[in-house]
Motif scaffolding. Structure first.
Motif, PDB file in Angstrom:
ATOM      1  N   ALA A  46      44.786  73.954  59.814  1.00  0.00           N
ATOM      2  CA  ALA A  46      46.072  73.269  60.001  1.00  0.00           C
ATOM      3  C   ALA A  46      45.869  71.809  60.399  1.00  0.00           C
ATOM      4  N   GLY A  47      44.975  71.581  61.329  1.00  0.00           N
ATOM      5  CA  GLY A  47      44.686  70.205  61.725  1.00  0.00           C
ATOM      6  C   GLY A  47      44.121  69.395  60.573  1.00  0.00           C
ATOM      7  N   LEU A  48      43.288  70.037  59.760  1.00  0.00           N
ATOM      8  CA  LEU A  48      42.697  69.352  58.609  1.00  0.00           C
ATOM      9  C   LEU A  48      43.750  68.984  57.578  1.00  0.00           C
ATOM     10  N   VAL A  49      44.697  69.898  57.325  1.00  0.00           N
ATOM     11  CA  VAL A  49      45.771  69.618  56.369  1.00  0.00           C
ATOM     12  C   VAL A  49      46.632  68.449  56.842  1.00  0.00           C
ATOM     13  N   LEU A  50      46.904  68.386  58.146  1.00  0.00           N
ATOM     14  CA  LEU A  50      47.671  67.250  58.677  1.00  0.00           C
ATOM     15  C   LEU A  50      46.939  65.933  58.448  1.00  0.00           C
ATOM     16  N   GLU A  51      45.618  65.927  58.654  1.00  0.00           N
ATOM     17  CA  GLU A  51      44.820  64.715  58.417  1.00  0.00           C
ATOM     18  C   GLU A  51      44.877  64.323  56.946  1.00  0.00           C
ATOM     19  N   ILE A  52      44.797  65.312  56.065  1.00  0.00           N
ATOM     20  CA  ILE A  52      44.846  65.020  54.626  1.00  0.00           C
ATOM     21  C   ILE A  52      46.195  64.414  54.247  1.00  0.00           C
ATOM     22  N   LEU A  53      47.286  64.977  54.800  1.00  0.00           N
ATOM     23  CA  LEU A  53      48.621  64.461  54.490  1.00  0.00           C
ATOM     24  C   LEU A  53      48.789  63.033  54.999  1.00  0.00           C
ATOM     25  N   GLY A  62      40.434  61.564  50.716  1.00  0.00           N
ATOM     26  CA  GLY A  62      39.116  61.733  51.300  1.00  0.00           C
ATOM     27  C   GLY A  62      38.497  63.073  50.964  1.00  0.00           C
ATOM     28  N   LEU A  63      37.264  63.216  51.386  1.00  0.00           N
ATOM     29  CA  LEU A  63      36.521  64.437  51.122  1.00  0.00           C
ATOM     30  C   LEU A  63      36.920  65.582  52.031  1.00  0.00           C
ATOM     31  N   ASP A  64      37.862  65.343  52.955  1.00  0.00           N
ATOM     32  CA  ASP A  64      38.372  66.444  53.766  1.00  0.00           C
ATOM     33  C   ASP A  64      39.034  67.508  52.889  1.00  0.00           C
TER      34      ASP A  64
END
Length: 620
Positions: A46-53, A62-64
Motif C-alpha cells: 500500500a505504501g509503495l502504491v502511494l509512492e508510485i501514484l 520509477g522502478l518501484d
C-alpha cells in the motif's frame, strides 16, 4: 530520524509478517502461514502504491513499479512466502538507502548545527550577549575558548589559535596575528581573544556556506535523472522477459521469479548514495559543491579558465623589496609610509598598512594630511614631514628622481617615501603568484584538464609576466566582464568548461560556465552566489582536491550502477530459464542491493592524491 520512522515501521511489519508466517508454516498450518505473510506484505504494498501514484502525478515513472508487480504477482499465484521476502527486502532496502544517505550527509549536518545564535559584544567597557542580527561591522566581539566565531572579522589582539577544520579540513589549529582575517565558523582553539566585525551575520562566510549546503542537500544529480529515464527501459525489459518466460513455458512462477529478482534496482540505489557521499567528502576538504548535478558535471570538465587577480595571485600587493636612500632603516621607511597611508582608502595604501602591522610596527596617527588622488600623500608622522606616493610625485617635492626608478617590471609598483624633505627610500610592491601555482597546474593537467586559459582584465604585459613559465594554453587580457562571458561561451564549444574567479566582474562568466568556482574566503558575494562550487579557503590547490573527489565519486556511482544492473539482468535470465525460484531470486537481489550500496559508500573514504612541488605524486 523522524522521517525514517515510517520506513522503520514498514520494515518492522514486513519482518514480523515473515517470522509469524514461518512459525505457522513450521507448525503445520500452511493456510494460516499464507495469511501471516500476506498481512506483512499488504502495508508495504500500500505504501509503495502511494509512492508510485505520487510519482505519476509529477510525471515520474520509477522502478518501484517492478516491486509492486512482483509482490502482487507472487500473491496472485500462491507464492506468498516470496511476496513476504520481497516486501521485507524492499522495505529494508529503502531503509538501508536512507541510512546510507544519512551517513553521507553527516558532515554537512554537523556544519549546519554549528551555527551560533548570539555573541558577546564589547561595548562601553562591558560585555553583553546579543543576537547575531544586532551585530554590525566595527563592533568588537569576545570569542572565548571553544566558541565559534559567529561572523567574519579581523583579529584585534596580538595572536590567536583557530580550529578551521569544519571549514577547510585542516586538522591542526592555525595561528593568526593581529589584523588577520577570521572566517565565521572557525572555533577558538586557544585563549579568549577579541575580533573586529567586518560583515553582518547574514553576509558572513559561514552564513553563505549554510545557505549553499541547504541548497546542495535538495539537489538531484543528472545521473539520478538519467536513472529515472532509463527506468522505463528497464521496466519494459523486465515485464517483457517475465511474460516471455511465462508464455514459452506456461509456468507463471517463472514470471514471478523474474519480477522478484528485478526488485529493487541498483540504478535507483547506488547513484544518489555515491554522489551525496562525494558532496560530503568534498566539503571535508574545504570544497563546497552546491549539489549533486554540479559534482557530476565537475567530473567531466576538460577546459579550465582562470582569473588572475585573487585566483592565481593573492589579489593583495605584497612588499617585494625596500630600497634605502638615506639613513632610515627598512622598518622606519615602512613605518612612516604606513602611518601616513592610514588616512587613505586606496588599496595600495591599505596593503602597506597591513604589511607594517604584520611586522609588529606601531603606527602613530598622522596629522596635516593632504592627499592628491592617484598620485600620493603629504602629512606629518610623529612630527616629521612625510611624503608617500609615486616616484614623480615624491621627487617633485623632495628632489630629482633617479633614472629608471619606475622600471621594476610588469605588475610591480614602486612607492617612494621622503622624510623631512629628503628621499628616504622606495618600497617595491607586486601581486605575486600564489605559492605552488605551477605544481598545481601540472597536477590539473595530469588529472584530466586538457586546456588551461587565463582570463584577466589586466594589461597583457602584466598577465604574460605573471604567468610566464606556467604552460597555459592561452592568455586573454584586457577583458571586460562581457568579454569574459563570451570567452566562456566560445570555450564551451570544445566541451564542458570550468571558470574560477573571485570578483564581482567574474560573476557573469561564473554563471555561464558549466561549473563556476568562487574563491569563498575573500571573494565577492556576487561571485559566490553565481558559482556552482565555492572554495572555503583561498587556496587554489583545493580545486584539484575537489576535482579528484568529483571524478572518483562519479566513477564509483557508475561502477555500482553497472555492476548492479549486470548482476540483476543475469539473475533475471537465470530465473526465466527456471534456475531460480521466486524466494531465491528475492534473496539474491537483496545481496546485490546491499553490495552496491556498500560500494557506493566508498565515496566517503575518497582521499585526494597529495602532490609534491613538481606536481607529481608525493612520497608519503
Amino acid at each position: 530520524m523522524l522521517n525514517d520512522r515510517p520506513k522503520v515501521a514498514l520494515a518492522g511489519i514486513a519482518l514480523l509478517g515473515l517470522l509469524v508466517g514461518l512459525a505457522l508454516w513450521t507448525s503445520g498450518r500452511p493456510d494460516a502461514a499464507s495469511l501471516g505473510w500476506i498481512a506483512g506484505v499488504l502495508p508495504v504494498l500500500a505504501g509503495l502504491v502511494l509512492e508510485i501514484l505520487r510519482g505519476l502525478r509529477s510525471g515520474e515513472v520509477g522502478l518501484d513499479i517492478v516491486a509492486a508487480l512482483s509482490m502482487t504477482a507472487a500473491m496472485v499465484f500462491g507464492e506468498e512466502l516470496a511476496a513476504s521476502v520481497v516486501a521485507l527486502m524492499y522495505s529494508g532496502g529503502t531503509l538501508l538507502e536512507s541510512y546510507a544517505e544519512g551517513r553521507a550527509r553527516r558532515e554537512m549536518r554537523d556544519l549546519l548545527s554549528r551555527v551560533p545564535r548570539s555573541a558577546m559584544r564589547l561595548r562601553d567597557g562591558a560585555l553583553e550577549e546579543v543576537p547575531l542580527d544586532e551585530i554590525a561591522p566595527g563592533d568588537r566581539l569576545m570569542i572565548r575558548q571553544g566558541e565559534v566565531a559567529p561572523v567574519d572579522g579581523t583579529l584585534a589582539w596580538a595572536g590567536a589559535a583557530l580550529d578551521q577544520s569544519a571549514l577547510t579540513g585542516e586538522s591542526l589549529p592555525v595561528r593568526l596575528a593581529r589584523g588577520d582575517d577570521i572566517m565565521s565558523g572557525a572555533t577558538n582553539a586557544g585563549e579568549a581573544f577579541e575580533m573586529t566585525v567586518t560583515r553582518r551575520a547574514a553576509d558572513s562566510t559561514y552564513a553563505g556556506i549554510v545557505r549553499l549546503v541547504e541548497a546542495a542537500q535538495k539537489s538531484r544529480a543528472p545521473m539520478a535523472r538519467m536513472a529515472d529515464r532509463y527506468s522505463l527501459v528497464f521496466l519494459a525489459v523486465t515485464v517483457t522477459l517475465a511474460f516471455a518466460a511465462w508464455w514459452s513455458t506456461g509456468d507463471p512462477i517463472r514470471a514471478v521469479a523474474v519480477l522478484v529478482i528485478a526488485t529493487p534496482c541498483p540504478l535507483i540505489l547506488a547513484v544518489p548514495v555515491a554522489l551525496v557521499a562525494g558532496l560530503s567528502r568534498a566539503a571535508h576538504f574545504g570544497v563546497l559543491i552546491k549539489g549533486a548535478p554540479a559534482l557530476e558535471t565537475m567530473a567531466r570538465i576538460r577546459t579550465l579558465i582562470l582569473d588572475k587577480t585573487g585566483t592565481l595571485t593573492d589579489g593583495r600587493p605584497g612588499i617585494v623589496a625596500i630600497e634605502r636612500q638615506g639613513a632610515l632603516s627598512d622598518d622606519e621607511i615602512l613605518r612612516h609610509a604606513a602611518a601616513l597611508d592610514q588616512a587613505s582608502g586606496h588599496p595600495m595604501a591599505q596593503a602597506l598598512v597591513a604589511a607594517a602591522r604584520a611586522r609588529g610596527l606601531s603606527l602613530p596617527v598622522p596629522t596635516e594630511v593632504v592627499e592628491t588622488p592617484g598620485e600620493g600623500m603629504a602629512g606629518r608622522v610623529a612630527g616629521r614631514a612625510t611624503l608617500v606616493g609615486g616616484v614623480a610625485f615624491v621627487a617633485g617635492r623632495s628632489g630629482p628622481a633617479e633614472a629608471g626608478a619606475e622600471d621594476r617590471g610588469p605588475g610591480a609598483v614602486v612607492v617612494a617615501v621622503a622624510v623631512d624633505g629628503a628621499p628616504a627610500g622606495r618600497i617595491v610592491m607586486a601581486d605575486a603568484l600564489r605559492p605552488g601555482t605551477a605544481a598545481l597546474l601540472r597536477g590539473l593537467r595530469q588529472g584530466g584538464i586538457g586546456r588551461l586559459v587565463l582570463a584577466t582584465g589586466d594589461r597583457r604585459a602584466v598577465a604574460e609576466a605573471v604567468t610566464e613559465g606556467l604552460g597555459l594554453d592561452a592568455v586573454r587580457s584586457d577583458l571586460t566582464p562581457e568579454q569574459k562571458l563570451r570567452l566562456v561561451q566560445d570555450e564551451r564549444e570544445g566541451g564542458p568548461v570550468m571558470m574560477v574567479g573571485d570578483g564581482v566582474n567574474d560573476a557573469p562568466a561564473l554563471a555561464a560556465a558549466d561549473i563556476g568556482v568562487a574563491m569563498g574566503a575573500h571573494g565577492a558575494a556576487a561571485s559566490a552566489e553565481a558559482a556552482d562550487v565555492v572554495l572555503l579557503v583561498d587556496h587554489l590547490d583545493r580545486l584539484l582536491s575537489g576535482l579528484q573527489v568529483a571524478r572518483r565519486a562519479r566513477a564509483i556511482a557508475v561502477q555500482s550502477m553497472v555492476a548492479g544492473i549486470g548482476l540483476s539482468i543475469a539473475g533475471m535470465i537465470a530465473a526465466a530459464l527456471g534456475y531460480l525460484s521466486p524466494v531465491q531470486g528475492a534473496l539474491i537481489q537483496e545481496v546485490i542491493d546491499v553490495a552496491v550500496i556498500l560500494n557506493a559508500l566508498r565515496a566517503l573514504r575518497i582521499a585526494p592524491e597529495a602532490r609534491d612541488s613538481t606536481g607529481g605524486p608525493a612520497q608519503v
